[in-house]
Design a protein around this motif. Structure first.
Motif, PDB file in Angstrom:
ATOM      1  N   VAL A   5      20.390  77.811  39.910  1.00  0.00           N
ATOM      2  CA  VAL A   5      19.123  78.762  39.315  1.00  0.00           C
ATOM      3  C   VAL A   5      19.725  80.184  39.439  1.00  0.00           C
ATOM      4  CG1 VAL A   5      16.783  79.655  39.372  1.00  0.00           C
ATOM      5  CG2 VAL A   5      17.375  76.957  39.357  1.00  0.00           C
ATOM      6  N   ILE A   6      19.641  80.843  38.408  1.00  0.00           N
ATOM      7  CA  ILE A   6      19.944  82.113  38.463  1.00  0.00           C
ATOM      8  C   ILE A   6      18.649  83.058  38.665  1.00  0.00           C
ATOM      9  CG2 ILE A   6      22.267  82.060  37.506  1.00  0.00           C
ATOM     10  CD1 ILE A   6      20.743  83.076  34.834  1.00  0.00           C
ATOM     11  N   ASP A   7      18.848  84.347  39.014  1.00  0.00           N
ATOM     12  CA  ASP A   7      17.468  85.325  39.174  1.00  0.00           C
ATOM     13  C   ASP A   7      17.211  85.615  37.754  1.00  0.00           C
ATOM     14  OD1 ASP A   7      16.184  87.452  39.654  1.00  0.00           O
ATOM     15  OD2 ASP A   7      17.515  89.034  39.994  1.00  0.00           O
ATOM     16  N   HIS A   8      15.874  85.212  37.556  1.00  0.00           N
ATOM     17  CA  HIS A   8      15.192  85.351  36.342  1.00  0.00           C
ATOM     18  C   HIS A   8      14.825  86.517  36.191  1.00  0.00           C
ATOM     19  CE1 HIS A   8      11.750  84.485  39.274  1.00  0.00           C
ATOM     20  NE2 HIS A   8      11.082  85.377  38.263  1.00  0.00           N
ATOM     21  N   ARG A   9      14.938  87.540  36.807  1.00  0.00           N
ATOM     22  CA  ARG A   9      14.870  88.970  36.839  1.00  0.00           C
ATOM     23  C   ARG A   9      16.198  89.933  36.611  1.00  0.00           C
ATOM     24  NH1 ARG A   9      10.343  88.161  39.993  1.00  0.00           N
ATOM     25  NH2 ARG A   9       8.461  88.219  39.129  1.00  0.00           N
ATOM     26  N   GLY A  10      17.395  89.014  36.433  1.00  0.00           N
ATOM     27  CA  GLY A  10      18.658  89.756  36.543  1.00  0.00           C
ATOM     28  C   GLY A  10      19.144  89.727  35.059  1.00  0.00           C
ATOM     29  N   PRO A  11      20.421  90.264  34.744  1.00  0.00           N
ATOM     30  CA  PRO A  11      21.042  90.518  33.550  1.00  0.00           C
ATOM     31  C   PRO A  11      21.578  89.160  32.944  1.00  0.00           C
ATOM     32  CG  PRO A  11      22.388  91.373  35.445  1.00  0.00           C
ATOM     33  CD  PRO A  11      21.014  90.895  35.848  1.00  0.00           C
ATOM     34  N   GLU A  12      22.033  88.384  33.789  1.00  0.00           N
ATOM     35  CA  GLU A  12      22.540  87.060  33.154  1.00  0.00           C
ATOM     36  C   GLU A  12      21.428  86.098  32.713  1.00  0.00           C
ATOM     37  OE1 GLU A  12      24.709  84.635  36.023  1.00  0.00           O
ATOM     38  OE2 GLU A  12      24.981  82.984  34.688  1.00  0.00           O
ATOM     39  N   PHE A  13      20.470  86.162  33.305  1.00  0.00           N
ATOM     40  CA  PHE A  13      19.239  85.710  32.739  1.00  0.00           C
ATOM     41  C   PHE A  13      18.836  86.339  31.447  1.00  0.00           C
ATOM     42  CE2 PHE A  13      14.861  84.545  31.637  1.00  0.00           C
ATOM     43  CZ  PHE A  13      14.760  83.396  32.107  1.00  0.00           C
ATOM     44  N   GLN A  14      18.816  87.624  31.477  1.00  0.00           N
ATOM     45  CA  GLN A  14      18.344  88.291  30.464  1.00  0.00           C
ATOM     46  C   GLN A  14      19.061  88.012  28.992  1.00  0.00           C
ATOM     47  OE1 GLN A  14      18.864  92.481  30.446  1.00  0.00           O
ATOM     48  NE2 GLN A  14      17.052  92.921  29.493  1.00  0.00           N
ATOM     49  N   ALA A  15      20.433  87.802  29.206  1.00  0.00           N
ATOM     50  CA  ALA A  15      21.364  87.463  28.141  1.00  0.00           C
ATOM     51  C   ALA A  15      20.820  86.100  27.437  1.00  0.00           C
ATOM     52  CB  ALA A  15      22.637  87.593  28.371  1.00  0.00           C
ATOM     53  N   LEU A  16      20.765  85.068  28.463  1.00  0.00           N
ATOM     54  CA  LEU A  16      20.143  83.903  28.044  1.00  0.00           C
ATOM     55  C   LEU A  16      18.918  83.868  27.436  1.00  0.00           C
ATOM     56  CD1 LEU A  16      20.417  80.685  28.443  1.00  0.00           C
ATOM     57  CD2 LEU A  16      18.960  80.992  30.526  1.00  0.00           C
ATOM     58  N   GLY A  17      17.960  84.651  28.010  1.00  0.00           N
ATOM     59  CA  GLY A  17      16.667  84.769  27.336  1.00  0.00           C
ATOM     60  C   GLY A  17      16.391  85.391  26.044  1.00  0.00           C
ATOM     61  N   LEU A  18      17.242  86.479  25.606  1.00  0.00           N
ATOM     62  CA  LEU A  18      17.373  87.190  24.596  1.00  0.00           C
ATOM     63  C   LEU A  18      17.973  86.112  23.432  1.00  0.00           C
ATOM     64  CD1 LEU A  18      18.510  90.883  25.635  1.00  0.00           C
ATOM     65  CD2 LEU A  18      16.358  89.998  24.483  1.00  0.00           C
ATOM     66  N   ALA A  19      19.078  85.412  23.916  1.00  0.00           N
ATOM     67  CA  ALA A  19      19.730  84.489  22.972  1.00  0.00           C
ATOM     68  C   ALA A  19      18.746  83.494  22.533  1.00  0.00           C
ATOM     69  CB  ALA A  19      20.996  84.166  23.495  1.00  0.00           C
ATOM     70  N   LEU A  20      18.070  82.697  23.676  1.00  0.00           N
ATOM     71  CA  LEU A  20      17.187  81.666  23.449  1.00  0.00           C
ATOM     72  C   LEU A  20      15.993  82.113  22.484  1.00  0.00           C
ATOM     73  CD1 LEU A  20      16.630  79.749  26.722  1.00  0.00           C
ATOM     74  CD2 LEU A  20      17.970  78.905  24.414  1.00  0.00           C
ATOM     75  N   LEU A  21      15.664  83.137  22.877  1.00  0.00           N
ATOM     76  CA  LEU A  21      14.220  83.483  22.038  1.00  0.00           C
ATOM     77  C   LEU A  21      14.666  83.863  20.551  1.00  0.00           C
ATOM     78  CD1 LEU A  21      12.564  85.681  24.909  1.00  0.00           C
ATOM     79  CD2 LEU A  21      11.582  83.517  24.110  1.00  0.00           C
ATOM     80  N   GLU A  22      15.665  84.188  20.405  1.00  0.00           N
ATOM     81  CA  GLU A  22      15.985  84.440  18.826  1.00  0.00           C
ATOM     82  C   GLU A  22      16.360  83.058  18.086  1.00  0.00           C
ATOM     83  OE1 GLU A  22      15.609  87.280  17.275  1.00  0.00           O
ATOM     84  OE2 GLU A  22      16.275  86.454  15.583  1.00  0.00           O
ATOM     85  N   ASN A  23      17.394  82.460  18.985  1.00  0.00           N
ATOM     86  CA  ASN A  23      17.934  81.193  18.564  1.00  0.00           C
ATOM     87  C   ASN A  23      16.839  80.125  18.179  1.00  0.00           C
ATOM     88  OD1 ASN A  23      20.232  82.641  18.395  1.00  0.00           O
ATOM     89  ND2 ASN A  23      20.977  81.389  20.276  1.00  0.00           N
ATOM     90  N   VAL A  24      15.990  79.991  18.954  1.00  0.00           N
ATOM     91  CA  VAL A  24      14.863  78.889  18.764  1.00  0.00           C
ATOM     92  C   VAL A  24      13.982  79.111  17.589  1.00  0.00           C
ATOM     93  CG1 VAL A  24      12.858  79.960  20.187  1.00  0.00           C
ATOM     94  CG2 VAL A  24      13.329  77.625  20.181  1.00  0.00           C
ATOM     95  N   LYS A  25      14.013  80.472  17.079  1.00  0.00           N
ATOM     96  CA  LYS A  25      13.209  80.482  15.898  1.00  0.00           C
ATOM     97  C   LYS A  25      13.547  79.723  14.645  1.00  0.00           C
ATOM     98  CE  LYS A  25      12.159  85.335  16.831  1.00  0.00           C
ATOM     99  NZ  LYS A  25      12.302  86.919  16.667  1.00  0.00           N
TER     100      LYS A  25
END
Lengths: 370, 370
Positions: A5-25
């Protein structure tokens, strides 16, 4: 998902989050926000209601089956006034009936219409596109909310084009993930309804989600390992192509029905247009208990068929045929049913699995096994 | 957790569910029900409130830090009347102050007291046992609700013996799991409060949970793979023994403080009794940005230190030292901080990691490395 599990407030998570929230659409057929919760889809039902409605608001629901009525029950518990319309659960919802009710509601009391796209308890599908057209065509301002838990990524879902305001789903069906994530796709009208909503809303609040999601983060600790899985499942769906995914599900569902007919058994779903591409509910012959039969299959072959839910307890078993399956796992599944029927002394005809094989063979294509 | 998802309505799941629901009680120090949600702990905060309280009820909370205030904000959003008392977040809550407020509340308006056992944003621990005694000793009937997200399984938590009514926690700290599960341990008094509670409650409803849990099941789809993990983490805690787990955390926390003092830096927690066994928040020297320093550590050494939350943004960084860690991973962590301080040109003294090693060496025991 088997990564630290990575830091959910860090940059690696941020990249994952941004990609997921866009791709899931893309899976939801929307350009608008899709909010991802660490919760079951029951929670996303609550999110849909509590972000948009106020105590005492009327919501319209139909007796489509166990899950439709559970959603209605959640609404009642949240303090909404639920109008639960009778419906023959063996067929998909009639768009004309929906329109009729809305047109008759001249005082515009109905604030939301709750529709289950694919009722998991019965294997009955509703033409959500037609229902969307009916709601919009009625001129009634009610929000349209759709449960796509067992339809998303198995059958086409077009949140924007069909005029759905809130599309609810979960991780554990067509998205092929373990349970633990839920989703709400939200139209601009639904976001607008949030402004005047007075139901209490904290955990499910779209405002917090929207604000944090903008940067790829979440307002509270997300279920990180399931999000890793979501990234992979979206990639798997993209590789196969959604039209191919839907065609595969339709073909496997048809093969399953060939098997059921081969056994001489009846399905819950009555009309062709109502057959689910994700799950087939099969009626037990009179005087036989579906759960006793299911226990035999589980004991002999380590396969868990779906149980009958609510009124259908003991009267039906359900064959799931969605997600990460292929021709051979499907035939294996049907073989388990067929052998179980014989071992449990359930009256039936042999040859169901063979009938399914006939269908699969005839519809197979070169390279189809990838 | 890396196993196939099983039927959450089948006998194999039932055996898992029954064992988990029973075994988890031990970590909370309770004989009463512990409800497990597929959600983050933010959801469990909501469960605690919405099962027991009614719109307009007064809840007492303290400015213990970011998470305490977030919980209070959730309460306000749910329609509760939050009395947020000023508190110096650098020290643990004073039981006498809690008692004083309750005694002064002669009209018995306060229905619940919200206390964060270990405030993750500051690394400040409150003596929850003493607060429990104060609440009970006040003769006031308010429910005591405790957030033990970062204390459970790192520091002793005794739900029953300390008189806590609702103990809230999450999976991703002392239980060493990925995020995605939350918990509420519920006293008989809290279950009783449910009978008269009028906040809307559907997803979080304890009644549904109690009914389904009796047979090892859940009222909606549970996060099965995380439950597999929970079974293993409970087994790991049992193998080590909770007193050993707590002693290990206390020792590592002390070693961390030796390092911080070695660097000549200050902790947020001011008094010895307030030091957290789970996390240490360190103040940045004036004129230096904690997040710039954190970025250097992440970039150079792939280690994510905790960010400052709320008012502490940029002003503190946090060293987590809980869960599945040992002496050497701790020293590695502290080395990352020390090298990062130098690389980011943050004024400090060297030798912090060495000081921690001194402490760990002196307190090590034969066979301690298992």
């Amino acid at each position: 998902m088997n990564r630290a599990v990575i830091d959910h407030r860090g940059p690696e998570f941020q990249a994952l989050g941004l990609a997921l929230l866009e791709n899931v659409k893309w899976v939801f057929g929307t350009r608008h926000p899709v909010f991802i919760y660490p919760s079951s889809a029951t929670g996303a039902w609550e999110a849909a209601l509590s972000n948009t409605l106020s105590p005492g608001d009327t919501v319209l629901a139909f007796q489509q089956g166990f899950f439709a009525e559970r959603w209605a029950r959640s609404a009642a518990r949240l303090g909404l006034d639920v109008r639960l319309e009778p419906w023959d659960a063996a067929v998909g919802l009639d768009p004309d009936r929906v329109k009729e009710i809305l047109v008759a509601d001249t005082r515009r009391e109905i604030r939301a219409v709750l529709v289950v796209h694919n009722e998991t308890s019965t294997g009955v599908t509703t033409d959500l596109e037609a229902v969307g057209a009916a709601v919009r065509g009625s001129g009634h301002p009610a929000l349209l909310m759709a449960d796509t838990v067992s339809s998303l990524a198995a059958t086409d879902v077009q949140h924007d084009a069909w005029g759905v305001d809130v599309t609810v789903s979960g991780s554990q069906k067509g998205l092929m993930l373990p349970p633990g994530l839920s989703f709400t796709a939200v139209s601009p009208r639904a976001m607008e309804a949030r402004e005047t909503s007075r139901l209490p809303c904290a955990y499910w609040d779209w405002g917090d989600m929207l604000e944090s999601n903008r940067d790829g983060f979440f307002p509270y600790t997300p279920a990180t390992t399931l999000l890793y899985g979501l990234a992979e499942s979206l990639e798997m769906l993209r590789e196969e192509g959604l039209p191919n995914v839907f065609a595969r599900h339709a073909r496997f569902a048809e093969a399953t029905r060939w098997a059921v007919r081969g056994w001489g058994l009846e399905m819950v779903a009555r009309s062709a247009g109502s057959f689910s591409n994700a799950v087939t509910a099969v009626r037990m012959p009179e005087g036989h208990d579906a759960d006793a039969f299911r226990a035999v299959v589980l004991d002999r072959f380590d396969m868990s068929l779906g149980t009958g839910l609510g009124d259908l307890k003991g009267r039906v078993f359900r064959i799931g045929h969605l997600g990460d399956i292929n021709e051979l796992t499907l035939v294996g599944t049907l073989a388990g049913v067929e052998m179980g029927l014989a071992l449990a002394d359930v009256p039936h005809q042999g040859g169901g699995a063979a009938a399914a094989m006939d269908h699969l063979k005839e519809t197979s294509s070169a390279g189809g096994g990838r």
